[in-house]
Design a protein around this motif. Structure first.
Motif, PDB file in Angstrom:
ATOM      1  N   LEU A 111       1.329 -23.953 -10.155  1.00 36.66           N
ATOM      2  CA  LEU A 111       0.578 -22.697 -10.199  1.00 36.66           C
ATOM      3  C   LEU A 111       0.744 -21.866  -8.929  1.00 36.66           C
ATOM      4  CD1 LEU A 111      -2.723 -23.918 -11.900  1.00 36.66           C
ATOM      5  CD2 LEU A 111      -1.072 -22.289 -12.845  1.00 36.66           C
ATOM      6  N   VAL A 112       0.723 -22.529  -7.769  1.00 36.47           N
ATOM      7  CA  VAL A 112       0.825 -21.765  -6.534  1.00 36.47           C
ATOM      8  C   VAL A 112       2.209 -21.128  -6.412  1.00 36.47           C
ATOM      9  CG1 VAL A 112       1.592 -23.612  -4.960  1.00 36.47           C
ATOM     10  CG2 VAL A 112       0.213 -21.738  -4.085  1.00 36.47           C
ATOM     11  N   PHE A 113       3.252 -21.860  -6.807  1.00 37.29           N
ATOM     12  CA  PHE A 113       4.593 -21.285  -6.708  1.00 37.29           C
ATOM     13  C   PHE A 113       4.892 -20.340  -7.866  1.00 37.29           C
ATOM     14  CE2 PHE A 113       5.209 -24.611  -3.561  1.00 37.29           C
ATOM     15  CZ  PHE A 113       5.967 -23.946  -2.617  1.00 37.29           C
ATOM     16  N   PHE A 114       4.208 -20.524  -8.990  1.00 34.94           N
ATOM     17  CA  PHE A 114       4.317 -19.539 -10.068  1.00 34.94           C
ATOM     18  C   PHE A 114       3.774 -18.199  -9.568  1.00 34.94           C
ATOM     19  CE2 PHE A 114       3.217 -17.190 -13.830  1.00 34.94           C
ATOM     20  CZ  PHE A 114       4.175 -17.549 -14.772  1.00 34.94           C
ATOM     21  N   GLY A 115       2.644 -18.252  -8.854  1.00 35.44           N
ATOM     22  CA  GLY A 115       2.089 -17.025  -8.284  1.00 35.44           C
ATOM     23  C   GLY A 115       3.045 -16.374  -7.301  1.00 35.44           C
ATOM     24  N   PHE A 116       3.609 -17.182  -6.398  1.00 35.52           N
ATOM     25  CA  PHE A 116       4.547 -16.645  -5.408  1.00 35.52           C
ATOM     26  C   PHE A 116       5.807 -16.090  -6.083  1.00 35.52           C
ATOM     27  CE2 PHE A 116       2.960 -19.717  -1.862  1.00 35.52           C
ATOM     28  CZ  PHE A 116       1.764 -19.021  -1.809  1.00 35.52           C
ATOM     29  N   GLY A 117       6.341 -16.845  -7.048  1.00 33.78           N
ATOM     30  CA  GLY A 117       7.608 -16.459  -7.673  1.00 33.78           C
ATOM     31  C   GLY A 117       7.519 -15.201  -8.507  1.00 33.78           C
ATOM     32  N   GLY A 118       6.354 -14.956  -9.110  1.00 34.50           N
ATOM     33  CA  GLY A 118       6.205 -13.757  -9.912  1.00 34.50           C
ATOM     34  C   GLY A 118       5.783 -12.542  -9.121  1.00 34.50           C
ATOM     35  N   PHE A 119       5.541 -12.721  -7.835  1.00 32.48           N
ATOM     36  CA  PHE A 119       5.001 -11.640  -7.009  1.00 32.48           C
ATOM     37  C   PHE A 119       5.968 -11.152  -5.937  1.00 32.48           C
ATOM     38  CE2 PHE A 119       2.140 -10.309  -3.430  1.00 32.48           C
ATOM     39  CZ  PHE A 119       1.607  -9.184  -4.041  1.00 32.48           C
ATOM     40  N   PHE A 120       6.328 -12.021  -5.012  1.00 33.67           N
ATOM     41  CA  PHE A 120       7.097 -11.579  -3.845  1.00 33.67           C
ATOM     42  C   PHE A 120       8.502 -11.070  -4.177  1.00 33.67           C
ATOM     43  CE2 PHE A 120       3.863 -14.351  -1.889  1.00 33.67           C
ATOM     44  CZ  PHE A 120       3.297 -13.411  -1.026  1.00 33.67           C
ATOM     45  N   PRO A 121       9.264 -11.685  -5.100  1.00 34.93           N
ATOM     46  CA  PRO A 121      10.598 -11.145  -5.399  1.00 34.93           C
ATOM     47  C   PRO A 121      10.567  -9.743  -6.003  1.00 34.93           C
ATOM     48  CG  PRO A 121      10.450 -13.426  -6.117  1.00 34.93           C
ATOM     49  CD  PRO A 121       9.058 -12.995  -5.746  1.00 34.93           C
ATOM     50  N   LEU A 122       9.471  -9.368  -6.679  1.00 37.15           N
ATOM     51  CA  LEU A 122       9.381  -8.055  -7.314  1.00 37.15           C
ATOM     52  C   LEU A 122       8.568  -7.051  -6.495  1.00 37.15           C
ATOM     53  CD1 LEU A 122       8.799  -9.206 -11.000  1.00 37.15           C
ATOM     54  CD2 LEU A 122      10.893  -8.228 -10.037  1.00 37.15           C
ATOM     55  N   LEU A 123       7.996  -7.500  -5.391  1.00 34.83           N
ATOM     56  CA  LEU A 123       7.141  -6.622  -4.592  1.00 34.83           C
ATOM     57  C   LEU A 123       7.941  -5.476  -3.973  1.00 34.83           C
ATOM     58  CD1 LEU A 123       4.229  -6.231  -3.690  1.00 34.83           C
ATOM     59  CD2 LEU A 123       4.683  -7.726  -1.724  1.00 34.83           C
ATOM     60  N   SER A 124       9.141  -5.761  -3.501  1.00 38.73           N
ATOM     61  CA  SER A 124       9.957  -4.693  -2.907  1.00 38.73           C
ATOM     62  C   SER A 124      10.350  -3.660  -3.965  1.00 38.73           C
ATOM     63  CB  SER A 124      11.209  -5.285  -2.249  1.00 38.73           C
ATOM     64  OG  SER A 124      12.006  -5.985  -3.193  1.00 38.73           O
ATOM     65  N   VAL A 125      10.574  -4.110  -5.199  1.00 37.63           N
ATOM     66  CA  VAL A 125      10.897  -3.181  -6.290  1.00 37.63           C
ATOM     67  C   VAL A 125       9.702  -2.276  -6.557  1.00 37.63           C
ATOM     68  CG1 VAL A 125      11.581  -3.000  -8.706  1.00 37.63           C
ATOM     69  CG2 VAL A 125      12.513  -4.843  -7.301  1.00 37.63           C
ATOM     70  N   TYR A 126       8.497  -2.847  -6.539  1.00 38.77           N
ATOM     71  CA  TYR A 126       7.281  -2.049  -6.727  1.00 38.77           C
ATOM     72  C   TYR A 126       7.144  -1.013  -5.612  1.00 38.77           C
ATOM     73  CZ  TYR A 126       2.306  -0.838  -6.619  1.00 38.77           C
ATOM     74  OH  TYR A 126       1.121  -0.154  -6.570  1.00 38.77           O
ATOM     75  N   PHE A 127       7.354  -1.441  -4.368  1.00 36.55           N
ATOM     76  CA  PHE A 127       7.203  -0.523  -3.241  1.00 36.55           C
ATOM     77  C   PHE A 127       8.187   0.655  -3.334  1.00 36.55           C
ATOM     78  CE2 PHE A 127       5.450  -4.170  -0.482  1.00 36.55           C
ATOM     79  CZ  PHE A 127       4.151  -3.806  -0.781  1.00 36.55           C
ATOM     80  N   LYS A 128       9.383   0.383  -3.815  1.00 30.74           N
ATOM     81  CA  LYS A 128      10.382   1.454  -3.910  1.00 30.74           C
ATOM     82  C   LYS A 128      10.151   2.333  -5.134  1.00 30.74           C
ATOM     83  CE  LYS A 128      15.334   2.445  -4.068  1.00 30.74           C
ATOM     84  NZ  LYS A 128      16.707   1.882  -4.151  1.00 30.74           N
TER      85      LYS A 128
END
Length: 393
Positions: A18-35
């Motif tokens: 669960l903890v890595f599911f949270g990390f994996g679904g968030f941080f790799p796509l965060l830069s895409v969201y910011f842009k």
């Protein structure tokens, strides 16, 4: 194995998933969201994403001291998991870039306690009850890989804001799982002054740290820029998730079977091979290949990261005197996943603005090959040391 023991192992596996599911679904796509959604520049994204690793290096020992002082490691773990998930939602409420920087620092401060504390609790449990820690932690890799694909698909079908809700929900469920973990007293601070004094007498250690900075820094920075690269080549948000699934999913098999390779070829040879694979991958990406080729080459991450992590960690542990091994491993992690990550994430963002994403990956490639050169130097020093020892005998 008792029923309670089996339940605890399942609970650990679920916690890591669960903890890595949270990390994996968030941080790799965060830069895409910011842009795409916020409209930040590459330099702003690099600054924002590079802040976390530095804050984590600084705050991690403080959490260890708190665990040691209060003797309430489980409560500290649950608090930091809940706060990390909750703070992630804060990005949806902010429009000011300055406040985003503050939020990124706060989130990283709480996040920095999660993995060291949970790892320490799990390690204490398996040492007391028996079993393999790797079999528990493996579920983290499975969770991370699966989340990148699932959240990428959801973001494509719904909206990129879904990653924040997925992040919070995963970590809140993880906190509920953490309530059932065994009570353990752990601490992960270290004697930095004494350790540095001993390790400074080992030139190979300093050179290996520099090589780790140059090789592993770009590996972590790629987690920020891979989504931007993929979209620049014409890919979709769902495609970004699939690419991360293939890359992260390839790590576990190679990591699991790295032992025979290390025994056959030696630690430094395996580390060198892994670094070379990384270097060629970044250079290849700088040539702006087709999406199909990007998909095909993502599995090379297993050969690079999946082999580099166990080989490098074991080399640091074997190189350092037993009384300062904890300090050596902490410095290795701080330099590679902390300072290296932060430096290349920050610099990569400004190069993105100046010359484009292909230039960012060219930087990663050139830095990695410089690290390869330093690893070759370390290997030669190691060979000379062995030769001198044999000549004395």
């Amino acid at each position: 194995m008792t029923k309670q023991n089996r339940f605890t192992r399942v609970n650990f596996s679920l916690f890591f998933y669960l903890v890595f599911f949270g990390f994996g679904g968030f941080f790799p796509l965060l830069s895409v969201y910011f842009k795409n959604e916020v409209g930040l520049t590459g330099g702003q994204i690099g600054t924002l994403m590079s802040l976390g690793p530095v804050v984590m290096v600084l705050t991690q020992p403080l959490w260890g001291m708190l665990c040691d002082y209060t003797r309430r490691s489980n409560e500290v773990l649950i608090l930091t998991v809940v706060m990390t998930g909750t703070l992630g939602l804060g990005y949806l409420l902010l429009e000011s870039y300055a406040w985003m920087l503050v939020l990124a620092a706060l989130l990283a401060a709480f996040q920095s306690a999660i993995i060291p504390t949970s790892d320490s609790i799990a390690m204490k449990f398996v040492r007391r009850e028996g079993g393999d820690y790797g079999n528990l932690r493996l579920w983290g890799a499975i969770g991370f890989a699966g989340a990148t694909w699932v959240m990428g698909e959801l973001a494509e079908r719904l909206d990129l804001t879904v990653i924040f809700f997925g992040f919070a929900l995963s970590l809140w469920l993880c906190a509920l799982t953490g309530l059932k973990l065994p009570k353990e007293e752990v601490a992960f601070d270290f004697d930095l002054r004494r350790g540095l004094a001993r390790l400074a007498r080992l030139p190979r250690f300093g050179m290996f740290l520099a090589a780790t900075f140059l090789v592993f820094g770009p590996v972590h920075a790629n987690n920020v820029y891979f989504g931007l690269l993929f979209q620049d080549l014409g890919g979709t948000v769902a495609g970004v998730g699939l690419g991360f699934l293939l890359a992260a999913g390839s790590e576990a098999p190679f990591m699991r079977f790295s032992g025979p390779w290390i025994r056959k070829w030696g630690l430094l040879s395996v580390t060198l091979f892994a670094a070379l694979v990384s270097g060629f991958r970044w250079i290849f990406y700088s040539l702006e290949p087709s999406i199909a080729w990007v998909y095909l080459t993502t599995v090379s991450q297993g050969l690079s990261v999946g082999l580099f992590i166990p080989a490098a960690l074991q080399y640091v542990r074997d190189l350092a005197p037993s009384e300062v091994q904890t300090t050596a491993i902490a410095l290795y992690a701080a330099v590679g996943t902390g300072l290296g990550n932060s430096f290349f994430t920050l610099l990569g963002g400004y190069i993105l603005d100046w010359a484009g994403i292909s230039a960012t990956y060219l930087l990663f490639g050139l830095a990695t090959f410089t690290g390869v050169g330093m690893l070759v130097w370390v290997k030669r020093l190691e060979e000379r040391r062995v030769e001198n020892a044999e000549s004395v005998v």
